[in-house]
Motif scaffolding. Structure first.
Motif, PDB file in Angstrom:
ATOM      1  N   TRP A  22       9.534 -20.154 -24.297  1.00 25.17           N
ATOM      2  CA  TRP A  22       9.241 -19.146 -23.278  1.00 25.17           C
ATOM      3  C   TRP A  22       9.490 -19.739 -21.910  1.00 25.17           C
ATOM      4  N   ASP A  23       9.621 -18.868 -20.917  1.00 24.98           N
ATOM      5  CA  ASP A  23      10.181 -19.324 -19.647  1.00 24.98           C
ATOM      6  C   ASP A  23       9.105 -19.723 -18.636  1.00 24.98           C
ATOM      7  N   CYS A  24       9.557 -20.140 -17.474  1.00 22.32           N
ATOM      8  CA  CYS A  24       8.717 -20.683 -16.393  1.00 22.32           C
ATOM      9  C   CYS A  24       7.588 -19.730 -16.010  1.00 22.32           C
ATOM     10  N   ASP A  25       7.860 -18.431 -16.023  1.00 26.08           N
ATOM     11  CA  ASP A  25       6.844 -17.450 -15.654  1.00 26.08           C
ATOM     12  C   ASP A  25       6.131 -16.879 -16.880  1.00 26.08           C
ATOM     13  N   MET A  76      18.573  -8.509 -27.737  1.00 24.73           N
ATOM     14  CA  MET A  76      17.325  -8.583 -26.988  1.00 24.73           C
ATOM     15  C   MET A  76      16.423  -7.474 -27.477  1.00 24.73           C
ATOM     16  N   ALA A  77      15.164  -7.807 -27.737  1.00 23.00           N
ATOM     17  CA  ALA A  77      14.210  -6.792 -28.172  1.00 23.00           C
ATOM     18  C   ALA A  77      12.853  -7.143 -27.549  1.00 23.00           C
ATOM     19  N   GLY A 128       1.829  -4.421 -22.701  1.00 24.21           N
ATOM     20  CA  GLY A 128       1.506  -5.402 -23.737  1.00 24.21           C
ATOM     21  C   GLY A 128       2.734  -5.991 -24.404  1.00 24.21           C
ATOM     22  N   LEU A 129       3.867  -5.932 -23.735  1.00 20.37           N
ATOM     23  CA  LEU A 129       5.126  -6.398 -24.334  1.00 20.37           C
ATOM     24  C   LEU A 129       5.779  -7.502 -23.510  1.00 20.37           C
ATOM     25  N   VAL A 130       6.631  -8.265 -24.192  1.00 26.95           N
ATOM     26  CA  VAL A 130       7.434  -9.282 -23.517  1.00 26.95           C
ATOM     27  C   VAL A 130       8.859  -9.178 -24.081  1.00 26.95           C
ATOM     28  N   PRO A 131       9.885  -9.258 -23.207  1.00 30.70           N
ATOM     29  CA  PRO A 131      11.252  -9.231 -23.721  1.00 30.70           C
ATOM     30  C   PRO A 131      11.570 -10.528 -24.463  1.00 30.70           C
ATOM     31  N   ALA A 132      12.282 -10.405 -25.582  1.00 33.53           N
ATOM     32  CA  ALA A 132      12.622 -11.571 -26.402  1.00 33.53           C
ATOM     33  C   ALA A 132      14.125 -11.580 -26.677  1.00 33.53           C
ATOM     34  N   ILE A 133      14.740 -12.686 -26.334  1.00 34.18           N
ATOM     35  CA  ILE A 133      16.174 -12.887 -26.553  1.00 34.18           C
ATOM     36  C   ILE A 133      16.338 -13.665 -27.853  1.00 34.18           C
TER      37      ILE A 133
END
Lengths: 140, 140
Positions: free
Chosen positions: B90-93, B45-46, B28-33
């Motif tokens: 947010w990115d392409c994927d 990054m968290a 349930g997480l996404v990396p965030a820069i």
């Protein structure tokens, strides 16, 4: 030992000392951010395993681990859009990597310069960057 | 509905449309820069979960998910070193987030401006940034 061989061995030793410093996750991976070294543009985020980190440091060409293809992903191998390593950094907890790179062409498989082209505008998700290179030219 | 209420509702609607666009991982997480919006410096990054993304977009203050404490981590809540959101991308994927922020003080818990202070110099790992703020002043 020739000077060239000595340089190569030194690079290999440095590579493995970095690998040992990194805190890879339970899957053996670490998230890696690629940033264009001179403009500061954040290009993409991908993943590296031990071998990807070592290869990147030894060759000076960025190599990731592809989670979808489950193999080393030498960035630009198919598309020609390689990333030349300028500096390799890792964070306070050693669980994230920052790659300062010189990006040839575009970083994103959609043909955009960077992958972070989605944003919120006027309360709705919006694509904020144009395609610069036709993806069929990159992968066709 | 007052103008203030309308703005708040619009921000909430936008927040949840972004949450729905993000591809959170199995945890349930996404990396965030986090990147300083005006200088381009990559700060840290968290990780974010759905609630962290929604709160960040609704309040304009960056909120992460702490994997070690297993709770929402309102950046700067203890230290005062908050991050004001300038843009959320947010990115392409849709499996990585880029936060353009205005960092108050230092981003790193070590008291350094950013977390990526480890590099390779002369074939060995080396700390390349100085501590700017005594961590005991941040957390003492």
């Amino acid at each position: 030992m020739t000077a060239a061989k000595a340089r190569k061995r030194k690079a290999a030793d440095a590579a493995w000392s970095v690998v040992d410093a990194i805190a890879f996750d339970a899957n053996g991976l670490v998230p890696a951010i690629a940033q264009q070294f001179d403009t500061g543009e954040v290009l993409m985020m991908a993943w590296m395993n031990r071998d990807a980190v070592a290869e990147t440091l030894k060759t000076g060409r960025v190599c990731y681990w592809s989670r979808s293809r489950n193999k080393l992903w030498r960035k630009g191998e198919t598309s020609g859009q390689v990333q030349t390593l300028k500096d390799f950094r890792w964070d306070c907890d050693a669980d994230a990597v920052l790659l300062l790179v010189d990006q040839t062409g575009v970083a994103c498989h959609t043909g955009r310069r960077n992958c972070f082209f989605n944003a919120v505008r006027d309360g709705k998700p919006k694509v904020i960057a144009d395609v610069e290179t036709d993806p069929t030219d990159l992968y066709g």
